[in-house]
Scaffold this motif. Structure first.
Motif, PDB file in Angstrom:
ATOM      1  N   TYR A  65      38.819  29.189  36.218  1.00  0.00           N
ATOM      2  CA  TYR A  65      38.387  30.628  35.384  1.00  0.00           C
ATOM      3  C   TYR A  65      37.050  30.668  37.374  1.00  0.00           C
ATOM      4  N   VAL A  66      37.316  31.726  38.006  1.00  0.00           N
ATOM      5  CA  VAL A  66      36.694  31.865  39.021  1.00  0.00           C
ATOM      6  C   VAL A  66      35.157  32.398  38.758  1.00  0.00           C
ATOM      7  N   SER A  67      34.594  32.237  37.634  1.00  0.00           N
ATOM      8  CA  SER A  67      33.387  32.383  37.086  1.00  0.00           C
ATOM      9  C   SER A  67      33.066  31.479  35.911  1.00  0.00           C
ATOM     10  N   LYS A  68      31.956  31.267  35.265  1.00  0.00           N
ATOM     11  CA  LYS A  68      31.818  31.108  33.634  1.00  0.00           C
ATOM     12  C   LYS A  68      31.732  32.420  33.175  1.00  0.00           C
ATOM     13  N   TYR A  69      31.109  33.387  33.415  1.00  0.00           N
ATOM     14  CA  TYR A  69      31.573  34.340  33.211  1.00  0.00           C
ATOM     15  C   TYR A  69      33.509  34.906  32.394  1.00  0.00           C
ATOM     16  N   VAL A  70      33.754  35.003  33.863  1.00  0.00           N
ATOM     17  CA  VAL A  70      35.234  35.174  33.699  1.00  0.00           C
ATOM     18  C   VAL A  70      36.122  34.019  32.645  1.00  0.00           C
ATOM     19  N   LYS A  71      35.556  32.850  32.644  1.00  0.00           N
ATOM     20  CA  LYS A  71      36.238  32.053  31.281  1.00  0.00           C
ATOM     21  C   LYS A  71      35.601  32.083  29.931  1.00  0.00           C
ATOM     22  N   ASP A  72      34.291  33.299  29.732  1.00  0.00           N
ATOM     23  CA  ASP A  72      33.134  32.774  28.086  1.00  0.00           C
ATOM     24  C   ASP A  72      34.397  34.098  28.052  1.00  0.00           C
ATOM     25  N   MET A  73      34.596  35.536  28.267  1.00  0.00           N
ATOM     26  CA  MET A  73      35.390  36.327  28.319  1.00  0.00           C
ATOM     27  C   MET A  73      37.061  36.014  27.686  1.00  0.00           C
ATOM     28  N   GLN A  74      37.174  34.762  27.232  1.00  0.00           N
ATOM     29  CA  GLN A  74      38.736  34.497  27.133  1.00  0.00           C
ATOM     30  C   GLN A  74      38.322  34.315  25.238  1.00  0.00           C
ATOM     31  N   HIS A  75      39.394  34.660  24.917  1.00  0.00           N
ATOM     32  CA  HIS A  75      39.531  34.660  23.403  1.00  0.00           C
ATOM     33  C   HIS A  75      39.156  33.760  22.824  1.00  0.00           C
ATOM     34  N   LYS A  76      40.137  32.207  23.457  1.00  0.00           N
ATOM     35  CA  LYS A  76      40.121  31.381  23.179  1.00  0.00           C
ATOM     36  C   LYS A  76      39.707  30.420  23.850  1.00  0.00           C
ATOM     37  N   HIS A  77      39.022  28.726  23.728  1.00  0.00           N
ATOM     38  CA  HIS A  77      38.514  28.367  24.829  1.00  0.00           C
ATOM     39  C   HIS A  77      38.916  26.751  24.295  1.00  0.00           C
ATOM     40  N   LEU A  78      39.492  26.074  25.865  1.00  0.00           N
ATOM     41  CA  LEU A  78      40.937  25.454  25.891  1.00  0.00           C
ATOM     42  C   LEU A  78      39.957  24.170  26.139  1.00  0.00           C
ATOM     43  N   LYS A  79      40.723  23.044  25.992  1.00  0.00           N
ATOM     44  CA  LYS A  79      40.104  21.563  26.563  1.00  0.00           C
ATOM     45  C   LYS A  79      40.571  21.599  28.363  1.00  0.00           C
ATOM     46  N   ASN A  80      42.554  22.371  28.529  1.00  0.00           N
ATOM     47  CA  ASN A  80      42.087  22.158  29.623  1.00  0.00           C
ATOM     48  C   ASN A  80      42.027  23.432  31.021  1.00  0.00           C
ATOM     49  N   GLU A  81      41.033  23.773  30.969  1.00  0.00           N
ATOM     50  CA  GLU A  81      40.162  24.770  31.387  1.00  0.00           C
ATOM     51  C   GLU A  81      39.237  24.333  32.221  1.00  0.00           C
ATOM     52  N   ARG A  82      38.385  25.377  33.863  1.00  0.00           N
ATOM     53  CA  ARG A  82      37.535  24.386  34.122  1.00  0.00           C
ATOM     54  C   ARG A  82      36.972  25.918  35.215  1.00  0.00           C
ATOM     55  N   VAL A  83      35.342  25.824  35.211  1.00  0.00           N
ATOM     56  CA  VAL A  83      35.890  27.351  37.020  1.00  0.00           C
ATOM     57  C   VAL A  83      35.188  26.280  38.071  1.00  0.00           C
ATOM     58  N   ILE A  84      36.164  26.995  39.251  1.00  0.00           N
ATOM     59  CA  ILE A  84      35.744  26.805  40.271  1.00  0.00           C
ATOM     60  C   ILE A  84      35.710  28.216  41.379  1.00  0.00           C
ATOM     61  N   TYR A  85      34.449  28.004  41.570  1.00  0.00           N
ATOM     62  CA  TYR A  85      33.816  29.231  42.650  1.00  0.00           C
ATOM     63  C   TYR A  85      34.967  29.632  43.552  1.00  0.00           C
ATOM     64  N   PHE A  86      34.995  30.308  44.185  1.00  0.00           N
ATOM     65  CA  PHE A  86      35.222  30.562  45.550  1.00  0.00           C
ATOM     66  C   PHE A  86      34.108  29.633  46.592  1.00  0.00           C
ATOM     67  N   GLY A  87      34.762  29.521  47.375  1.00  0.00           N
ATOM     68  CA  GLY A  87      33.721  28.869  48.185  1.00  0.00           C
ATOM     69  C   GLY A  87      33.249  29.864  49.877  1.00  0.00           C
ATOM     70  N   VAL A  88      32.060  29.819  50.078  1.00  0.00           N
ATOM     71  CA  VAL A  88      31.826  30.243  51.391  1.00  0.00           C
ATOM     72  C   VAL A  88      31.461  29.786  52.218  1.00  0.00           C
ATOM     73  N   ASP A  89      31.479  30.362  53.526  1.00  0.00           N
ATOM     74  CA  ASP A  89      31.048  29.655  55.259  1.00  0.00           C
ATOM     75  C   ASP A  89      29.555  29.726  55.456  1.00  0.00           C
ATOM     76  N   THR A  90      29.417  27.836  54.586  1.00  0.00           N
ATOM     77  CA  THR A  90      27.867  28.152  54.661  1.00  0.00           C
ATOM     78  C   THR A  90      27.889  28.062  55.969  1.00  0.00           C
ATOM     79  N   ASN A  91      28.528  27.340  57.159  1.00  0.00           N
ATOM     80  CA  ASN A  91      27.690  27.163  58.563  1.00  0.00           C
ATOM     81  C   ASN A  91      28.228  28.055  59.233  1.00  0.00           C
ATOM     82  N   GLU A  92      28.447  29.157  58.820  1.00  0.00           N
ATOM     83  CA  GLU A  92      28.640  30.841  59.214  1.00  0.00           C
ATOM     84  C   GLU A  92      27.536  31.907  58.918  1.00  0.00           C
ATOM     85  N   PHE A  93      27.729  31.517  58.219  1.00  0.00           N
ATOM     86  CA  PHE A  93      26.677  32.907  57.490  1.00  0.00           C
ATOM     87  C   PHE A  93      25.673  31.580  57.140  1.00  0.00           C
TER      88      PHE A  93
END
Length: 278
Positions: A65-93
């Motif tokens: 899931y792209v955020s905990k918000y999207v993960k938490d809105m699911q009907h059911k939580h499973l063991k095989n799930e995780r949150v990975i945020y999109f990355g931003v270029d902190t060297n550019e910005f």
């Protein structure tokens, strides 16, 4: 679907990583064909980027899931799930080289209805009417573009606005440097890299308390509930630059530690390594 299945049978990738955006026409027929094909031995990860319920199947090895918000809105939580945020270029910005206060705010979004709507421009118009020396950057293109421009003309504040339309990605950082405060007036937000980009620049952010925005901002910056609150907060921060800069404190550190490209790559590498070990 048949061509997709044939290709995967021939290539037999170790991992299939699919991105799910909801029930698009034809999407489920492709996915059903892949998941029911026993000759495909690949491990399968499905990444959900939007605030909908994810496609479920016992054949899927990991839900991302792209955020905990999207993960938490699911009907059911499973063991095989995780949150990975999109990355931003902190060297550019990075923070702007000059501390000059420009009396300007801006937003960077697709001007479509998935995150904004036709009423979004009204809060910026109200800001221009209440604080006539404010310059407002609207960066992006979409179905609401002409409506936004026309509304500023109708209200007599067109000169307060700078509409860019579509710009090249390489221009985005330079446009951030043209305004003092980033505005996130979205009605729906599953993640969105534009806010972490602003945080990476130590730029003050004023956002609606919607979706993943509280999760992204943490205790940095400013969350509001209504358009009137947003206008009043923008006026106050524009009139008090020291306060505006103070609320942004810690934003870059948070962006580097949680939302950077480096962190995202580490998290995806961990995902793939876990799948390959199973």
């Amino acid at each position: 679907p048949a061509k997709t299945v044939d290709y995967l049978i021939k290539t037999q990738p170790d991992v299939i990583h699919a991105y799910y955006y909801g029930d698009w026409e034809g999407f489920h027929s492709h996915f059903d064909a892949i998941l029911s094909e026993k000759r495909i031995k690949s491990k399968i990860a499905v990444d959900l980027l939007v605030p909908v319920h994810i496609y479920r199947s016992p054949r899927i090895d990991e839900y991302v899931y792209v955020s905990k918000y999207v993960k938490d809105m699911q009907h059911k939580h499973l063991k095989n799930e995780r949150v990975i945020y999109f990355g931003v270029d902190t060297n550019e910005f990075v923070p702007a080289k000059t501390a000059e206060w420009k009396n300007a705010v801006g937003m960077v979004y697709r001007l479509w209805n998935d995150k904004l709507d036709q009423s979004t421009i009204e809060l910026f118009i109200k800001l221009a009417e209440k604080r006539p020396n404010t310059l407002i950057y609207i960066i992006g293109e979409g179905v609401n573009f002409h409506h936004y421009v026309n509304r500023t003309r109708q209200c007599g504040v067109r000169n307060n606005f700078y509409f860019t339309g579509t710009i090249d990605y390489k221009q985005v950082d330079a446009y951030y440097d043209k305004f003092d405060i980033f505005v996130a007036p979205v009605h729906t937000e599953s993640f969105g890299v534009v806010v972490p980009n602003a945080m990476s620049k130590n730029m003050p952010v004023v956002a609606y308390r919607r979706g993943a925005l509280p999760e992204i901002l943490g205790r940095t910056n400013s969350l509001v509930n209504t358009s009137n609150e947003m206008v009043n907060e923008l006026i106050y921060l524009l009139d008090h630059p020291k306060v505006a800069k103070k609320i942004a404190f810690g934003g870059r550190k948070r962006a580097v530690e949680i939302f950077s490209n480096t962190k995202m790559i580490e998290d995806y590498d961990k995902l793939y390594q876990d799948l390959l070990k199973r």
